[in-house]
Motif scaffolding. Structure first.
Motif, mmCIF file in Angstrom:
data_model
loop_
_atom_site.group_PDB
_atom_site.id
_atom_site.type_symbol
_atom_site.label_atom_id
_atom_site.label_comp_id
_atom_site.label_asym_id
_atom_site.label_seq_id
_atom_site.Cartn_x
_atom_site.Cartn_y
_atom_site.Cartn_z
ATOM 1 N N LEU A 196 -0.579 16.781 -26.666
ATOM 2 C CA LEU A 196 0.773 16.228 -26.177
ATOM 3 C C LEU A 196 0.756 14.693 -25.507
ATOM 4 O O LEU A 196 1.539 13.924 -25.653
ATOM 5 C CB LEU A 196 1.175 17.323 -24.996
ATOM 6 C CG LEU A 196 1.585 18.808 -25.315
ATOM 7 C CD1 LEU A 196 1.891 19.541 -24.253
ATOM 8 C CD2 LEU A 196 2.769 18.612 -26.186
ATOM 9 N N ASP A 197 -0.478 14.515 -24.831
ATOM 10 C CA ASP A 197 -0.583 13.155 -24.356
ATOM 11 C C ASP A 197 -0.801 12.181 -25.313
ATOM 12 O O ASP A 197 0.089 11.123 -25.092
ATOM 13 C CB ASP A 197 -2.021 13.444 -23.600
ATOM 14 C CG ASP A 197 -2.309 12.032 -22.939
ATOM 15 O OD1 ASP A 197 -1.700 11.556 -21.652
ATOM 16 O OD2 ASP A 197 -3.147 11.192 -23.320
ATOM 17 N N MET A 198 -1.342 12.421 -26.563
ATOM 18 C CA MET A 198 -1.649 11.395 -27.558
ATOM 19 C C MET A 198 -0.066 11.285 -28.404
ATOM 20 O O MET A 198 0.173 10.281 -28.520
ATOM 21 C CB MET A 198 -2.535 12.087 -28.701
ATOM 22 C CG MET A 198 -3.922 11.914 -28.099
ATOM 23 S SD MET A 198 -5.068 13.038 -28.836
ATOM 24 C CE MET A 198 -4.891 12.652 -30.679
ATOM 25 N N ALA A 199 0.718 12.307 -28.026
ATOM 26 C CA ALA A 199 2.046 12.263 -29.059
ATOM 27 C C ALA A 199 2.774 11.494 -28.198
ATOM 28 O O ALA A 199 3.874 10.789 -28.490
ATOM 29 C CB ALA A 199 2.772 13.723 -29.262
ATOM 30 N N LYS B 293 5.858 6.576 -26.964
ATOM 31 C CA LYS B 293 6.206 5.449 -26.238
ATOM 32 C C LYS B 293 5.792 4.046 -26.629
ATOM 33 O O LYS B 293 6.438 3.141 -26.688
ATOM 34 C CB LYS B 293 5.376 5.520 -24.886
ATOM 35 C CG LYS B 293 5.732 4.475 -23.841
ATOM 36 C CD LYS B 293 4.965 4.676 -22.611
ATOM 37 C CE LYS B 293 5.431 3.642 -21.468
ATOM 38 N NZ LYS B 293 4.711 3.980 -20.062
ATOM 39 N N GLY B 294 4.850 3.921 -27.403
ATOM 40 C CA GLY B 294 4.196 2.427 -28.197
ATOM 41 C C GLY B 294 5.401 2.429 -29.158
ATOM 42 O O GLY B 294 5.675 0.939 -29.439
ATOM 43 N N LYS B 295 5.726 3.405 -29.963
ATOM 44 C CA LYS B 295 6.598 2.960 -31.029
ATOM 45 C C LYS B 295 7.981 2.971 -30.506
ATOM 46 O O LYS B 295 8.814 1.910 -31.079
ATOM 47 C CB LYS B 295 6.776 4.073 -31.920
ATOM 48 C CG LYS B 295 5.462 4.297 -32.830
ATOM 49 C CD LYS B 295 5.608 5.510 -33.757
ATOM 50 C CE LYS B 295 4.312 5.683 -34.420
ATOM 51 N NZ LYS B 295 4.130 7.053 -35.260
ATOM 52 N N PRO C 38 2.494 -0.497 -33.928
ATOM 53 C CA PRO C 38 2.840 0.195 -32.625
ATOM 54 C C PRO C 38 2.200 1.458 -32.526
ATOM 55 O O PRO C 38 2.142 2.366 -33.636
ATOM 56 C CB PRO C 38 4.345 0.045 -32.856
ATOM 57 C CG PRO C 38 4.827 0.268 -34.337
ATOM 58 C CD PRO C 38 3.513 -0.701 -34.762
ATOM 59 N N GLY C 39 2.338 2.246 -31.558
ATOM 60 C CA GLY C 39 1.877 3.512 -31.182
ATOM 61 C C GLY C 39 0.358 3.698 -31.450
ATOM 62 O O GLY C 39 -0.495 2.696 -31.120
#
Length: 260
Positions: free
Chosen positions: A19-22, A27-29, A253-254
């Motif tokens: 979940l944290d990675m997703a 957010k990055g994208k 991104p991401g």
């Protein structure tokens, strides 16, 4: 992000990590920036990663070492009856530094049968997988009198575990899947550094998606064992670049990877 993920996952660290990675990837994208930039991670500090040589017969291990020619650092598990034979076989075909994963295979003095031999052969360091809660004492030459630096692995599941390890180990090993993702690995690095530990970042056998998340915080760590995707036959993700054993921080991104 990690707190919300932990509440939703009920404490399962691997679910929390996913979940944290997703969330970081999203957010990055959303803002068009790679995760490492959002975290303020410094450039030019990426350590070389080890490449794992699986335990097998000495002859097969020698072939694996030859196949691993592109990778400058090797890792091998020890604590088994055939350690001496295996290390001798590896040393017969390479002089590359070896990092060893003891997996609780060291005796009560913190030494394995091959530890002195590895030191003499320019061995690099030992990742110590001591049983959680096991009491050790630091002595001259490293934790528990070791001639090589010892790194706690199973003893470090969460950030809160680190303070109790002061004086017992030379370093701590984080894995995103066990500590709860990018956010917790970032926090673990900050606390570990503040308490005087050397920092190691490891991985499971996982795709480039999981390794990309680790790469985002990897420059905060001294030693890297991020080869999980290199051991996968059909990696479903692409985008990471490895040069001379060092992962490039992605510009996309991401997390910087896309479906293969």
């Amino acid at each position: 992000m990690a707190r919300e993920g932990e509440e939703a996952a009920g404490g399962d660290s691997q679910v929390v990590a996913a979940l944290d990675m997703a969330l970081w990837d999203w957010k990055g994208k959303a803002v068009g920036q790679p995760v490492w930039k959002l975290l303020g991670i410094p450039t030019g500090r990426m350590a070389q990663t080890t490449f794992s040589i699986g335990i097998d017969t000495p002859e097969v291990m020698k072939e694996k070492v030859k196949e691993a020619e592109p990778y400058p650092l090797l890792k091998v598990k020890v604590g088994l009856p055939g350690d001496e034979t295996n290390v001798t076989a590896i040393r017969s075909v390479t002089k590359k530094p070896i990092r060893v994963d003891a997996n609780e295979g060291l005796d009560q003095r913190g030494r394995g049968a091959e530890e002195d031999r590895l030191a003499e052969d320019d061995g690099d360091r030992v990742r110590r997988a001591a049983a959680p809660g096991r009491s050790e004492r630091r002595d001259e030459g490293g934790a528990a009198g070791s001639v090589l630096p010892l790194v706690a692995d199973e003893s470090v599941l969460h950030v809160k575990d680190i303070p109790a390890l002061v004086g017992l180990f030379d370093g701590v090993n984080a894995k995103l899947a066990k500590c709860g993702g990018i956010t917790r690995a970032y926090e673990l690095a900050a606390l570990g550094r503040a308490l005087g530990f050397k920092l190691m970042l490891g991985c499971m056998i996982e795709s480039s998606l999981g390794i990309a998340a680790a790469v985002a915080v990897a420059p905060l760590y001294d030693w890297l064992d991020l080869d999980g995707n290199l051991l996968v036959a059909n990696d479903p993700w692409k985008g990471l670049v490895l040069k001379d054993g060092r992962w490039d921080l992605p510009s996309a991104p991401g997390l910087g990877v896309v479906p293969a």
